[in-house]
Design a protein around this motif. Structure first.
Motif, PDB file in Angstrom:
ATOM      1  N   SER A 131       0.831  -1.197   0.000  1.00 59.66           N
ATOM      2  CA  SER A 131       0.000   0.000   0.000  1.00 59.66           C
ATOM      3  C   SER A 131       0.872   1.255   0.000  1.00 59.66           C
ATOM      4  O   SER A 131       2.016   1.240   0.447  1.00 59.66           O
ATOM      5  CB  SER A 131      -0.941   0.004   1.207  1.00 59.66           C
ATOM      6  OG  SER A 131      -0.211  -0.041   2.401  1.00 59.66           O
ATOM      7  N   LEU A 132       0.296   2.316  -0.515  1.00 61.40           N
ATOM      8  CA  LEU A 132       0.905   3.643  -0.491  1.00 61.40           C
ATOM      9  C   LEU A 132      -0.004   4.538   0.335  1.00 61.40           C
ATOM     10  O   LEU A 132      -1.127   4.154   0.677  1.00 61.40           O
ATOM     11  CB  LEU A 132       1.053   4.189  -1.922  1.00 61.40           C
ATOM     12  CG  LEU A 132       1.943   3.365  -2.852  1.00 61.40           C
ATOM     13  CD1 LEU A 132       1.802   3.870  -4.286  1.00 61.40           C
ATOM     14  CD2 LEU A 132       3.391   3.445  -2.401  1.00 61.40           C
ATOM     15  N   ARG A 192      -4.313   4.154  -2.809  1.00 65.42           N
ATOM     16  CA  ARG A 192      -3.189   3.944  -3.723  1.00 65.42           C
ATOM     17  C   ARG A 192      -2.421   2.696  -3.305  1.00 65.42           C
ATOM     18  O   ARG A 192      -2.216   2.455  -2.125  1.00 65.42           O
ATOM     19  CB  ARG A 192      -2.251   5.158  -3.701  1.00 65.42           C
ATOM     20  CG  ARG A 192      -2.934   6.416  -4.178  1.00 65.42           C
ATOM     21  CD  ARG A 192      -2.030   7.619  -4.297  1.00 65.42           C
ATOM     22  NE  ARG A 192      -1.090   7.742  -3.196  1.00 65.42           N
ATOM     23  CZ  ARG A 192       0.121   8.286  -3.306  1.00 65.42           C
ATOM     24  NH1 ARG A 192       0.540   8.765  -4.448  1.00 65.42           N
ATOM     25  NH2 ARG A 192       0.905   8.373  -2.256  1.00 65.42           N
ATOM     26  N   GLN A 217       0.845  -0.187  -4.877  1.00 59.99           N
ATOM     27  CA  GLN A 217       1.836  -0.455  -5.916  1.00 59.99           C
ATOM     28  C   GLN A 217       2.028  -1.950  -6.035  1.00 59.99           C
ATOM     29  O   GLN A 217       1.862  -2.697  -5.070  1.00 59.99           O
ATOM     30  CB  GLN A 217       3.154   0.252  -5.650  1.00 59.99           C
ATOM     31  CG  GLN A 217       3.971  -0.282  -4.505  1.00 59.99           C
ATOM     32  CD  GLN A 217       5.275   0.487  -4.342  1.00 59.99           C
ATOM     33  OE1 GLN A 217       5.440   1.591  -4.841  1.00 59.99           O
ATOM     34  NE2 GLN A 217       6.207  -0.101  -3.630  1.00 59.99           N
ATOM     35  N   GLN A 274       4.916  -4.558  -7.436  1.00 57.30           N
ATOM     36  CA  GLN A 274       6.279  -4.745  -7.931  1.00 57.30           C
ATOM     37  C   GLN A 274       6.337  -6.108  -8.612  1.00 57.30           C
ATOM     38  O   GLN A 274       5.921  -7.116  -8.051  1.00 57.30           O
ATOM     39  CB  GLN A 274       7.279  -4.660  -6.787  1.00 57.30           C
ATOM     40  CG  GLN A 274       7.341  -3.267  -6.201  1.00 57.30           C
ATOM     41  CD  GLN A 274       8.229  -3.200  -4.991  1.00 57.30           C
ATOM     42  OE1 GLN A 274       7.956  -3.835  -3.988  1.00 57.30           O
ATOM     43  NE2 GLN A 274       9.291  -2.432  -5.107  1.00 57.30           N
ATOM     44  N   CYS A 321      -3.936   2.535 -13.408  1.00 59.16           N
ATOM     45  CA  CYS A 321      -2.487   2.676 -13.298  1.00 59.16           C
ATOM     46  C   CYS A 321      -2.135   4.149 -13.476  1.00 59.16           C
ATOM     47  O   CYS A 321      -2.557   4.783 -14.435  1.00 59.16           O
ATOM     48  CB  CYS A 321      -1.787   1.825 -14.355  1.00 59.16           C
ATOM     49  SG  CYS A 321       0.013   1.867 -14.226  1.00 59.16           S
ATOM     50  N   THR A 336       7.978  -1.416 -11.092  1.00 51.43           N
ATOM     51  CA  THR A 336       6.966  -1.020 -10.129  1.00 51.43           C
ATOM     52  C   THR A 336       5.872  -0.233 -10.836  1.00 51.43           C
ATOM     53  O   THR A 336       6.154   0.764 -11.486  1.00 51.43           O
ATOM     54  CB  THR A 336       7.588  -0.159  -9.007  1.00 51.43           C
ATOM     55  OG1 THR A 336       8.629  -0.900  -8.370  1.00 51.43           O
ATOM     56  CG2 THR A 336       6.542   0.236  -7.979  1.00 51.43           C
ATOM     57  N   LYS A 345       2.191   1.752 -10.159  1.00 53.67           N
ATOM     58  CA  LYS A 345       1.386   2.366  -9.102  1.00 53.67           C
ATOM     59  C   LYS A 345      -0.047   2.510  -9.602  1.00 53.67           C
ATOM     60  O   LYS A 345      -0.280   2.843 -10.758  1.00 53.67           O
ATOM     61  CB  LYS A 345       1.977   3.707  -8.706  1.00 53.67           C
ATOM     62  CG  LYS A 345       3.365   3.521  -8.120  1.00 53.67           C
ATOM     63  CD  LYS A 345       3.981   4.805  -7.648  1.00 53.67           C
ATOM     64  CE  LYS A 345       5.392   4.480  -7.173  1.00 53.67           C
ATOM     65  NZ  LYS A 345       5.785   5.204  -6.032  1.00 53.67           N
TER      66      LYS A 345
END
Length: 126
Positions: free
Chosen positions: A46-47, A65, A67, A69, A98, A116, A118
């Protein structure tokens, strides 16, 4: 449900539409002991939340948000772009868009190819 659990649920439920990915290599928070060196690995984290929406001074939604990877073996011969595009398309069908693509790099520690992506989406407050 957390944002990372929500994204993982979408990916797992639709794994048949994601080429060269398997459920056992989709992780949240940590790759754990998954040291696979032949197939792609996904790590969902998570962001920070991008904000909240209010109505009558009460929260009615938030902008989440996350991400993802993508870890590929350094000598991976599969189509990385196809894998990433299929994830983007699937999530977009679920209103998860995205908004960042870092581009592939070779990690100095494990020598994996890493990209990565997001993503951002709106979550209604209940």
């Amino acid at each position: 449900m957390t944002s990372i659990a929500y994204i993982k649920q979408i990916l797992v439920k639709n794994i048949d539409s994601l080429p060269n990915l398997s459920v056992e290599h989709i992780h949240t928070l940590s790759l754990g002991s998954d040291m696979n060196d032949t197939e792609p690995l996904l790590l969902i984290t998570s962001l920070s939340e991008a904000g909240q929406s209010f109505g009558n001074n009460d929260p009615i939604g938030s902008t989440k948000r996350v991400q993802i990877q993508f870890y590929y073996p350094k000598d991976y011969l599969g189509d990385m772009e196809l894998i990433e595009t299929s994830v983007k398309k699937l999530l977009r069908k679920n209103q998860v868009n995205c908004n960042g693509d870092a581009g592939a790099v070779l990690t100095p520690d494990t020598k994996n190819i890493l990209n990565t992506l997001k993503f951002i989406y709106e979550k209604e407050a209940i």
